[in-house]
Design an enzyme around this catalytic site. Structure first.
Site, PDB file in Angstrom:
ATOM      1  N   THR A  58       0.772  -1.179  -0.120  1.00 43.19           N
ATOM      2  CA  THR A  58      -0.033   0.069  -0.056  1.00 43.19           C
ATOM      3  C   THR A  58       1.027   1.218  -0.004  1.00 43.19           C
ATOM      4  O   THR A  58       2.105   1.123  -0.301  1.00 43.19           O
ATOM      5  CB  THR A  58      -1.105  -0.208   1.033  1.00 43.19           C
ATOM      6  OG1 THR A  58      -2.051   0.944   0.976  1.00 43.19           O
ATOM      7  CG2 THR A  58      -0.332  -0.021   2.463  1.00 43.19           C
ATOM      8  N   LYS A  62       3.947   1.336  -4.160  1.00 45.28           N
ATOM      9  CA  LYS A  62       3.343   0.276  -5.119  1.00 45.28           C
ATOM     10  C   LYS A  62       4.436   0.431  -6.285  1.00 45.28           C
ATOM     11  O   LYS A  62       4.365  -0.741  -7.043  1.00 45.28           O
ATOM     12  CB  LYS A  62       1.887   0.864  -5.574  1.00 45.28           C
ATOM     13  CG  LYS A  62       0.962   0.616  -4.594  1.00 45.28           C
ATOM     14  CD  LYS A  62      -0.574   0.762  -4.835  1.00 45.28           C
ATOM     15  CE  LYS A  62      -1.275   0.303  -3.487  1.00 45.28           C
ATOM     16  NZ  LYS A  62      -2.711   0.567  -3.575  1.00 45.28           N
ATOM     17  N   ASN A  83       0.101  -4.126  -6.295  1.00 45.29           N
ATOM     18  CA  ASN A  83      -0.404  -3.952  -4.943  1.00 45.29           C
ATOM     19  C   ASN A  83      -0.574  -5.478  -4.342  1.00 45.29           C
ATOM     20  O   ASN A  83      -0.855  -5.704  -3.175  1.00 45.29           O
ATOM     21  CB  ASN A  83      -1.871  -3.538  -4.700  1.00 45.29           C
ATOM     22  CG  ASN A  83      -2.788  -4.301  -5.395  1.00 45.29           C
ATOM     23  OD1 ASN A  83      -2.660  -5.069  -6.049  1.00 45.29           O
ATOM     24  ND2 ASN A  83      -4.142  -4.322  -4.875  1.00 45.29           N
ATOM     25  N   ASP A  98      -5.884  -3.310  -7.954  1.00 42.07           N
ATOM     26  CA  ASP A  98      -6.675  -2.231  -7.327  1.00 42.07           C
ATOM     27  C   ASP A  98      -7.754  -1.805  -8.237  1.00 42.07           C
ATOM     28  O   ASP A  98      -9.080  -1.508  -7.912  1.00 42.07           O
ATOM     29  CB  ASP A  98      -5.737  -0.885  -7.028  1.00 42.07           C
ATOM     30  CG  ASP A  98      -5.155  -1.116  -5.755  1.00 42.07           C
ATOM     31  OD1 ASP A  98      -5.560  -1.666  -4.799  1.00 42.07           O
ATOM     32  OD2 ASP A  98      -3.817  -0.525  -5.495  1.00 42.07           O
ATOM     33  N   ALA A 123      -2.242  10.934  -9.185  1.00 41.83           N
ATOM     34  CA  ALA A 123      -1.533  10.517 -10.312  1.00 41.83           C
ATOM     35  C   ALA A 123      -0.442   9.522  -9.705  1.00 41.83           C
ATOM     36  O   ALA A 123       0.483   9.185 -10.303  1.00 41.83           O
ATOM     37  CB  ALA A 123      -0.994  11.525 -11.177  1.00 41.83           C
ATOM     38  N   GLY A 125       0.194   5.693  -7.705  1.00 45.52           N
ATOM     39  CA  GLY A 125      -0.101   4.147  -7.884  1.00 45.52           C
ATOM     40  C   GLY A 125      -1.516   3.806  -8.112  1.00 45.52           C
ATOM     41  O   GLY A 125      -1.945   2.863  -9.115  1.00 45.52           O
ATOM     42  N   ARG A 148      -1.400  17.521  -7.572  1.00 46.11           N
ATOM     43  CA  ARG A 148      -0.738  18.399  -6.844  1.00 46.11           C
ATOM     44  C   ARG A 148       0.487  18.816  -7.628  1.00 46.11           C
ATOM     45  O   ARG A 148       0.843  20.033  -7.861  1.00 46.11           O
ATOM     46  CB  ARG A 148      -0.299  17.878  -5.327  1.00 46.11           C
ATOM     47  CG  ARG A 148       0.429  18.902  -4.623  1.00 46.11           C
ATOM     48  CD  ARG A 148       0.817  18.159  -3.377  1.00 46.11           C
ATOM     49  NE  ARG A 148       1.603  16.988  -3.244  1.00 46.11           N
ATOM     50  CZ  ARG A 148       2.083  16.218  -2.454  1.00 46.11           C
ATOM     51  NH1 ARG A 148       1.759  16.615  -1.143  1.00 46.11           N
ATOM     52  NH2 ARG A 148       2.648  15.218  -2.640  1.00 46.11           N
TER      53      ARG A 148
HETATM   54  P1  NAP Z   1       0.823   7.164  -3.986  1.00 48.59           P
HETATM   55  O1  NAP Z   1       1.307   6.104  -5.250  1.00 48.59           O
HETATM   56  O2  NAP Z   1       1.774   7.605  -3.049  1.00 48.59           O
HETATM   57  O3  NAP Z   1       0.053   8.604  -4.755  1.00 48.59           O
HETATM   58  C1  NAP Z   1      -0.385   9.418  -3.989  1.00 48.59           C
HETATM   59  C2  NAP Z   1      -0.858  10.546  -4.969  1.00 48.59           C
HETATM   60  O4  NAP Z   1      -1.657  11.670  -3.969  1.00 48.59           O
HETATM   61  C3  NAP Z   1       0.103  11.386  -5.856  1.00 48.59           C
HETATM   62  O5  NAP Z   1      -0.529  11.715  -6.999  1.00 48.59           O
HETATM   63  C4  NAP Z   1       0.409  12.713  -4.989  1.00 48.59           C
HETATM   64  O6  NAP Z   1       0.680  13.837  -5.700  1.00 48.59           O
HETATM   65  C5  NAP Z   1      -0.980  13.016  -4.432  1.00 48.59           C
HETATM   66  N1  NAP Z   1      -0.875  13.470  -2.821  1.00 48.59           N
HETATM   67  C6  NAP Z   1      -0.169  12.842  -1.893  1.00 48.59           C
HETATM   68  N2  NAP Z   1      -0.352  13.788  -0.643  1.00 48.59           N
HETATM   69  C7  NAP Z   1      -0.993  14.773  -1.149  1.00 48.59           C
HETATM   70  C8  NAP Z   1      -1.632  15.900  -0.633  1.00 48.59           C
HETATM   71  N3  NAP Z   1      -1.442  16.137   0.768  1.00 48.59           N
HETATM   72  N4  NAP Z   1      -2.407  16.931  -1.165  1.00 48.59           N
HETATM   73  C9  NAP Z   1      -2.558  16.597  -2.612  1.00 48.59           C
HETATM   74  N5  NAP Z   1      -1.999  15.512  -3.153  1.00 48.59           N
HETATM   75  C10 NAP Z   1      -1.296  14.451  -2.583  1.00 48.59           C
HETATM   76  O7  NAP Z   1      -0.356   6.564  -3.231  1.00 48.59           O
HETATM   77  P2  NAP Z   1      -1.440   5.363  -3.572  1.00 48.59           P
HETATM   78  O8  NAP Z   1      -0.944   4.153  -3.504  1.00 48.59           O
HETATM   79  O9  NAP Z   1      -1.918   6.046  -4.923  1.00 48.59           O
HETATM   80  O10 NAP Z   1      -2.538   5.684  -2.449  1.00 48.59           O
HETATM   81  C11 NAP Z   1      -3.604   7.102  -2.464  1.00 48.59           C
HETATM   82  C12 NAP Z   1      -4.445   6.836  -1.431  1.00 48.59           C
HETATM   83  O11 NAP Z   1      -5.545   5.811  -1.984  1.00 48.59           O
HETATM   84  C13 NAP Z   1      -4.309   6.513  -0.004  1.00 48.59           C
HETATM   85  O12 NAP Z   1      -5.110   7.206   0.821  1.00 48.59           O
HETATM   86  C14 NAP Z   1      -4.525   4.999   0.096  1.00 48.59           C
HETATM   87  O13 NAP Z   1      -4.835   4.427   1.245  1.00 48.59           O
HETATM   88  C15 NAP Z   1      -5.721   4.895  -0.705  1.00 48.59           C
HETATM   89  N6  NAP Z   1      -5.892   3.675  -1.709  1.00 48.59           N
HETATM   90  C16 NAP Z   1      -6.928   3.011  -1.212  1.00 48.59           C
HETATM   91  C17 NAP Z   1      -7.457   1.746  -1.790  1.00 48.59           C
HETATM   92  C18 NAP Z   1      -8.619   0.957  -1.352  1.00 48.59           C
HETATM   93  O14 NAP Z   1      -8.703  -0.258  -1.760  1.00 48.59           O
HETATM   94  N7  NAP Z   1      -9.671   1.515  -0.884  1.00 48.59           N
HETATM   95  C19 NAP Z   1      -6.449   1.075  -2.654  1.00 48.59           C
HETATM   96  C20 NAP Z   1      -5.401   1.718  -3.081  1.00 48.59           C
HETATM   97  C21 NAP Z   1      -5.222   3.208  -2.300  1.00 48.59           C
HETATM   98  P3  NAP Z   1       2.345  14.135  -5.945  1.00 48.59           P
HETATM   99  O15 NAP Z   1       2.175  13.662  -7.445  1.00 48.59           O
HETATM  100  O16 NAP Z   1       2.124  15.705  -5.808  1.00 48.59           O
HETATM  101  O17 NAP Z   1       3.264  13.581  -5.059  1.00 48.59           O
END
Ligand code: NAP
Length: 262
Positions: A58, A62, A83, A98, A123, A125, A148
């Protein structure tokens, strides 16, 4: 296990233990592992060398976990991120469930996205997996990305090179908004442009909680009628991971409401 940072909020152990209980699996356990960028490789390798067989990845690992895999399934390859890891004949195989889980949950919630204008916030994972699943679906969808860091949004768009995905334009009106950022995890106020809600879109926050998430509260306070959190998606992506590890498809109906009252 599930490995990430932060990890405390994860409800994956409850879900997988519930799945395992449906089959009386003996010797089953599913734990949370907190990791750091610097130790991720070692943490993953030592999980498998100590007898672990399946691992969920997570936020924010990823992409890093993908580069550690020896082999991939089609979806992980299409996304360049993973994932779900499985050990197979000593090799780490990467999968990505996912996007499949997200589309399954839209179906369960009867959210029809045919001919929809979809806005994806983020944008990273999970944004990539969701874009990939929309593109793999036979439905006609137009996807806009708002992130962002603009360059990361551009990278995602260039990654797919598909005319159905473009950068967000403030003149667009959306039918569905998917928040893939972790803004609901923070205590800061949400500063998204309110005009993205002008068409009363269905909103979906990937983050989940037993109570309304920050993004849900923000969307409802600006007049949106429907906004879901990501618990349903979490259950559905877990169902696919469970199948990868155990060859069994567990029953998921009513689990979402059960988990909200535990
Ligand atoms: P990730 O790969 O780290 O990507 C995070 C994204 O959010 C990036 O585009 C980042 O932008 C942006 N971001 C991070 N902090 C921010 C902030 N404070 N304000 C605005 N934008 C921000 O993370 P991920 O694995 O995709 O996960 C993202 C979220 O989805 C998490 O909360 C996770 O728990 C949730 N999720 C849930 C499920 C489910 O099954 N429900 C599955 C997967 C993920 P930058 O490009 O600017 O860094």
């Amino acid at each position: 296990a599930v490995i990430g940072n932060p990890i405390e909020h994860s409800m994956s152990p409850e879900i997988h233990e519930y799945f395992a209980s449906q089959y009386n699996l003996t010797n089953f356990s599913y734990k949370k592992i907190l990791s750091e960028k610097a130790t991720l490789d070692d943490d993953i390798r030592s999980f498998f060398s100590n007898g672990g067989t399946g691992l969920n990845i997570t936020i924010p690992f990823k992409f890093s976990a993908y580069s550690l895999c020896n082999r991939f399934d089609k979806t992980a390859k299409q996304c360049g991120s993973t994932n779900t890891l499985k050990i197979d004949e000593g090799e780490i195989v990467g999968y990505n469930t996912d996007g499949l889980g997200f589309i399954d949950d839209l179906e369960i919630k009867k959210i029809n996205f045919t001919n929809s204008n979809v806005l994806i916030l983020g944008a990273g994972g999970s944004a990539i997996s969701i874009c990939n699943s929309f593109l793999n679906s036979s439905q006609d969808v137009k996807i806009s990305i708002l992130n962002r860091t603009r360059s990361n949004a551009d990278n995602l768009i260039n990654f797919f090179k598909d005319s159905k995905i473009e950068i967000h334009n403030h003149k667009n009106e959306y039918d569905l908004i998917v928040n893939t950022t972790p803004i609901s995890m923070s205590s800061e106020q949400i500063s998204l442009p309110k005009d993205i809600l002008s068409n009363n879109p269905i909103c979906y926050d990937l983050f989940y909680s037993k109570h309304r998430t920050l993004f849900q509260k923000w969307a409802y306070s600006h007049g949106v009628d429907q906004c879901y959190d990501g618990l349903g998606m979490l259950i559905q992506q877990a169902k696919h991971s469970f199948f990868i590890w155990n060859g069994l498809t567990p029953e998921t109906s009513n689990l979402e409401s059960k988990l909200r009252i535990i």
